[in-house]
Design a protein around this motif. Sequence first.
Motif, PDB file in Angstrom:
ATOM      1  N   THR A 191      -1.265  -0.957  -3.622  1.00  0.00           N
ATOM      2  CA  THR A 191      -2.439  -0.206  -4.061  1.00  0.00           C
ATOM      3  C   THR A 191      -3.622  -1.173  -3.932  1.00  0.00           C
ATOM      4  O   THR A 191      -3.590  -2.073  -3.102  1.00  0.00           O
ATOM      5  CB  THR A 191      -2.303   0.283  -5.501  1.00  0.00           C
ATOM      6  N   ASN A 192      -4.629  -1.077  -4.745  1.00  0.00           N
ATOM      7  CA  ASN A 192      -5.794  -1.926  -4.515  1.00  0.00           C
ATOM      8  C   ASN A 192      -5.601  -3.376  -4.920  1.00  0.00           C
ATOM      9  O   ASN A 192      -6.505  -4.173  -4.790  1.00  0.00           O
ATOM     10  CB  ASN A 192      -7.012  -1.321  -5.208  1.00  0.00           C
ATOM     11  N   SER A 193      -4.425  -3.721  -5.421  1.00  0.00           N
ATOM     12  CA  SER A 193      -4.175  -5.111  -5.768  1.00  0.00           C
ATOM     13  C   SER A 193      -2.759  -5.470  -5.333  1.00  0.00           C
ATOM     14  O   SER A 193      -2.008  -4.614  -4.887  1.00  0.00           O
ATOM     15  CB  SER A 193      -4.295  -5.307  -7.274  1.00  0.00           C
ATOM     16  N   ASP A 194      -2.412  -6.737  -5.506  1.00  0.00           N
ATOM     17  CA  ASP A 194      -1.055  -7.172  -5.158  1.00  0.00           C
ATOM     18  C   ASP A 194      -0.057  -6.725  -6.224  1.00  0.00           C
ATOM     19  O   ASP A 194       1.131  -6.964  -6.100  1.00  0.00           O
ATOM     20  CB  ASP A 194      -1.009  -8.709  -5.108  1.00  0.00           C
ATOM     21  N   MET A 195      -0.543  -6.123  -7.294  1.00  0.00           N
ATOM     22  CA  MET A 195       0.302  -5.866  -8.460  1.00  0.00           C
ATOM     23  C   MET A 195       1.089  -4.569  -8.448  1.00  0.00           C
ATOM     24  O   MET A 195       2.022  -4.405  -9.228  1.00  0.00           O
ATOM     25  CB  MET A 195      -0.571  -5.877  -9.737  1.00  0.00           C
ATOM     26  N   GLN A 196       0.696  -3.647  -7.604  1.00  0.00           N
ATOM     27  CA  GLN A 196       1.409  -2.367  -7.572  1.00  0.00           C
ATOM     28  C   GLN A 196       1.702  -1.957  -6.147  1.00  0.00           C
ATOM     29  O   GLN A 196       0.917  -2.192  -5.233  1.00  0.00           O
ATOM     30  CB  GLN A 196       0.563  -1.276  -8.239  1.00  0.00           C
TER      31      GLN A 196
END
Lengths: 355, 73
Positions: free
Chosen positions: A164-169
């Motif tokens: 998604t917009n970050s490496d986190m999801q």
Amino acid sequence: MASQEESSQPSDTLTTLKTESETLKTKLEEERAKLHDVELHQVAEKIEALGQFVIKTRRTLKGHGNKVLCMDWCKDKRRIVSSSQDGKVIVWDAFTTNKEHAVTMPCTWVMACAYAPSGCAVACGGLDNKCSVYPLSLDKNENLAAKKKSVAMHTNYLSACCFTNSDMQILTSSGDGTCALWDVESGQMLQSFHGHAADVLCLDLAPSETGNTFVSGGCDKKACVWDMRTGQCIQSFETHESDINSVRYYPSGDAFASGSDDATCRLYDLRADREVAIYSKESIIFGASSVDFSFSGRLLFGGYNDYTINVWDVLKGTRMSILFGHENRVSTLRVSPDGTAFCSGSWDNTLRIWA
Amino acid sequence: MPVINVEELTDLDKAKMEVTQLKTEVKLERAKVSKCCEEISEYIQSGADEDPLVKGIPEEKNPFKEKGGCVIC
């Protein structure tokens, strides 16, 4: 999923529900038809036609031992990650064609791969039914497989994945008919998306300005737009005549394109809630495996199973160009983040950069 | 956040979900196709000048151009 507000009547049998479904589907089409006053190419008649242009292969990336199944660009506009039937995932520098990293997955048919927004990791998966994240090390000698993190677990093959917009999801789609949103750190499933009646083959995240939605396409010939926070399907489209292999949002986020085994690509406008253009020719009889838009959305590139890439004028609906070069099916195609080039991957084991 | 366990859904559950979904979709607010197409058109036209694959970029500026000097085909 919202809890059933209407009380379950004892007469809510499968048959009555199915009949109600059919009636609702007809009503849906009627509502859509009311606003269908024109076709996109008619609106586009007054627009100047595009001049002739030349796009050719600028780089050929050789190194995979078997079919290339998926690829993704890094935000730095020069690195690419690709995955193959041979189980290998390779990170390339597209400017120099050098291989920067290579990982061997424990399974064959790595059907999905994606670059993390930071450029510091890649995600991939396939017949292992999982999506794993590999942090990319600056140390070329480090064994990337040692740092592997298993994030997603499906009950059938992984067909697509996307940060998604970050490496986190990470968002995933699977042959098990579902899509899911996962937290990378904990591996926890945050949301699941149920509504496809068969394998989900592709997905694409809406451009960040448009909010938290994504579109998916499947073997049930449906394309669905989902709300990531609630898990609800917002809209669905069922006009293709066969599996939808690829879906891609239009740059503004108000529309998306799809490519299908029915040999057509189509454009769906989300505010009109219907298909507004179809890109097809009688001479094109092989399925479209992957689609992507040029930077402004004027061109739609489609990779096909007949080894070619067709370039479509999105507004006028006409084919601008046909690109030859691959020696087997084109399986994956993405335009670079700044639109200067696009990359295609093929069952001929290579990737090509076109500009 | 609630998560649906697909394995536990019966055919009846799935049929109910489909009907609920369709009822929601029928009620969607829609815009006229002509208006949407105009907007798509305008969006494209405003961006077309900066679209490298549409306008083409001069060889010197193209990061994928053939490198000067010897070219190995």
